[in-house]
Design an enzyme around this catalytic site. Structure first.
Site, PDB file in Angstrom:
ATOM      1  N   LYS A   1     122.114  58.430  59.802  1.00 51.05           N
ATOM      2  CA  LYS A   1     121.600  57.968  58.512  1.00 51.05           C
ATOM      3  C   LYS A   1     120.922  59.063  57.686  1.00 51.05           C
ATOM      4  CE  LYS A   1     122.681  53.578  58.900  1.00 51.05           C
ATOM      5  NZ  LYS A   1     123.388  52.814  57.906  1.00 51.05           N
TER       6      LYS A   1
HETATM    7  N1  PMP Z   1     123.672  52.766  65.365  1.00 51.08           N
HETATM    8  C1  PMP Z   1     122.397  52.875  64.973  1.00 51.08           C
HETATM    9  C2  PMP Z   1     121.388  53.306  65.977  1.00 51.08           C
HETATM   10  C3  PMP Z   1     122.036  52.558  63.662  1.00 51.08           C
HETATM   11  O1  PMP Z   1     120.747  52.648  63.277  1.00 51.08           O
HETATM   12  C4  PMP Z   1     123.016  52.124  62.756  1.00 51.08           C
HETATM   13  C5  PMP Z   1     122.628  51.728  61.364  1.00 51.08           C
HETATM   14  N2  PMP Z   1     122.048  50.449  61.312  1.00 51.08           N
HETATM   15  C6  PMP Z   1     124.345  52.015  63.200  1.00 51.08           C
HETATM   16  C7  PMP Z   1     124.640  52.356  64.509  1.00 51.08           C
HETATM   17  C8  PMP Z   1     125.453  51.451  62.331  1.00 51.08           C
HETATM   18  O2  PMP Z   1     125.711  52.207  61.208  1.00 51.08           O
HETATM   19  P1  PMP Z   1     126.191  51.508  59.852  1.00 51.08           P
HETATM   20  O3  PMP Z   1     124.972  50.916  59.209  1.00 51.08           O
HETATM   21  O4  PMP Z   1     126.746  52.653  59.066  1.00 51.08           O
HETATM   22  O5  PMP Z   1     127.190  50.460  60.169  1.00 51.08           O
END
Ligand code: PMP
Length: 310
Positions: A46
């Site tokens: 992120k």
């Molecule tokens: N794994 C973790 C640890 C996350 O924090 C996130 C984001 N919520 C994701 C996977 C999934 O990513 P996305 O929001 O891009 O689907």
């Protein structure tokens, strides 16, 4: 390498490859590749999103030097946005459902953010509602809203796709990734599908998420799982979803740490379980790409590497 600021270290993460030598589920000649996103400065996939959301908000004239950024987040987006906001000296407020990891909240605070809690039982929908309420109350605020903002998948389309093409000089047969907001899966999925039209896109969810038609309920794996189908999925040709139990996800997370020194979070464990399932379905010589979104240090208070039962 010398850099003048931490932001320049976001992205260009390495990829680790696994074969039948490491996991017997992988057929001889096949390879599972995992992109190590915990090696970003804020520790997750992120960081890229934070950087892109803010840069794009400024470009569109939605953010100026006095804007307060508000966002509902399970944690990693908050860390990524807080990090990016420092570059422009912007204030940040994050709405976090109470149950989420304390370490993530402490890290957001360390990066100068203010935390507002929403009730655990209202899930991410409750956090979104609270963030919208704050956005209405606070003057000159900007709510990027990763769940609805096309800048989210765009981040991974623009900032991650080209890295994959550069590093993986192979035809990838399958892209397997966890779905939270759906940004990583749909952005990178779209990029890869344009390059490799017959690639299989496989979303990963925990038991308690609805993509395979299951009932929505709580789960221990953090960061993935949805209560509604992400709007970004509309233009994607998705081959299917793998649903992973908390037990399977955490067993794999422990194995990755204790056998291979990969201190990853539970969504990485779940992604690896699903990638191995996919590898075992495909013919010998197949190439499967997955993402390890974050590291495990943020979950030590939850005994991520110690608890054996979930
Ligand atoms: N794994 C973790 C640890 C996350 O924090 C996130 C984001 N919520 C994701 C996977 C999934 O990513 P996305 O929001 O891009 O689907």
């Amino acid at each position: 390498m010398i850099v003048t600021n931490i932001h320049d270290l976001i992205g260009n993460t390495p990829i680790i490859s696994f074969t039948n030598n490491e996991f017997e589920e992988i057929p001889l000649g096949s390879t599972v590749y995992a992109k190590l996103e915990f090696l970003n400065p804020g520790g997750s996939v992120k960081d890229r999103l934070g950087q892109h959301l803010i840069a794009s908000g400024i470009e569109k004239g939605l953010i100026n030097s006095d804007t307060t950024i508000i966002e509902p987040t399970a944690g990693n987006t908050g860390i990524g946005v807080a990090l990016a906001a420092l570059k422009y000296k912007l204030k940040t407020i994050f709405v976090v459902p109470e149950k989420f990891s304390q370490e993530k909240q402490d890290l957001m605070t360390a990066l100068g953010a203010q935390i507002v809690h929403s009730p655990t039982e209202e899930g991410i929908k409750g956090a979104i509602a609270k963030a919208k309420e704050l956005d209405n109350q606070i003057e000159n605020s900007y709510l990027p809203l990763q769940f609805e903002n096309d800048d989210n998948p765009d981040t991974y389309y623009k900032a991650m796709g080209p890295e994959i093409t550069k590093d993986l000089n192979v035809e990838i047969d399958s892209f397997v990734a966890g779905v939270g907001s759906g940004g990583t899966f749909s952005g990178l999925g779209k990029y890869l599908q344009e390059k490799i039209p017959d690639i299989r896109l496989i979303g990963v969810e925990p038991v308690g998420s609805i993509l395979n038609g299951g009932q929505s309920h709580g789960h221990e794996i953090e960061g993935i799982g949805v209560e509604f189908i992400p709007k970004f999925f509309q233009s994607l040709d998705i081959a299917g979803y793998e649903t992973v139990s908390d037990q399977e996800g955490f067993d794999m997370t422990r194995k990755l740490a204790s056998t291979y020194g990969l201190l990853v979070g539970s969504s990485s464990g779940a992604a690896m379980v699903a990638a191995l399932r996919e590898a075992s379905k495909l013919p010998q010589g197949s190439k499967i790409l997955t993402i390890f979104p974050d590291g495990g240090e943020k979950y030590l208070s939850k005994d991520i590497y110690k608890r054996e039962e979930y």
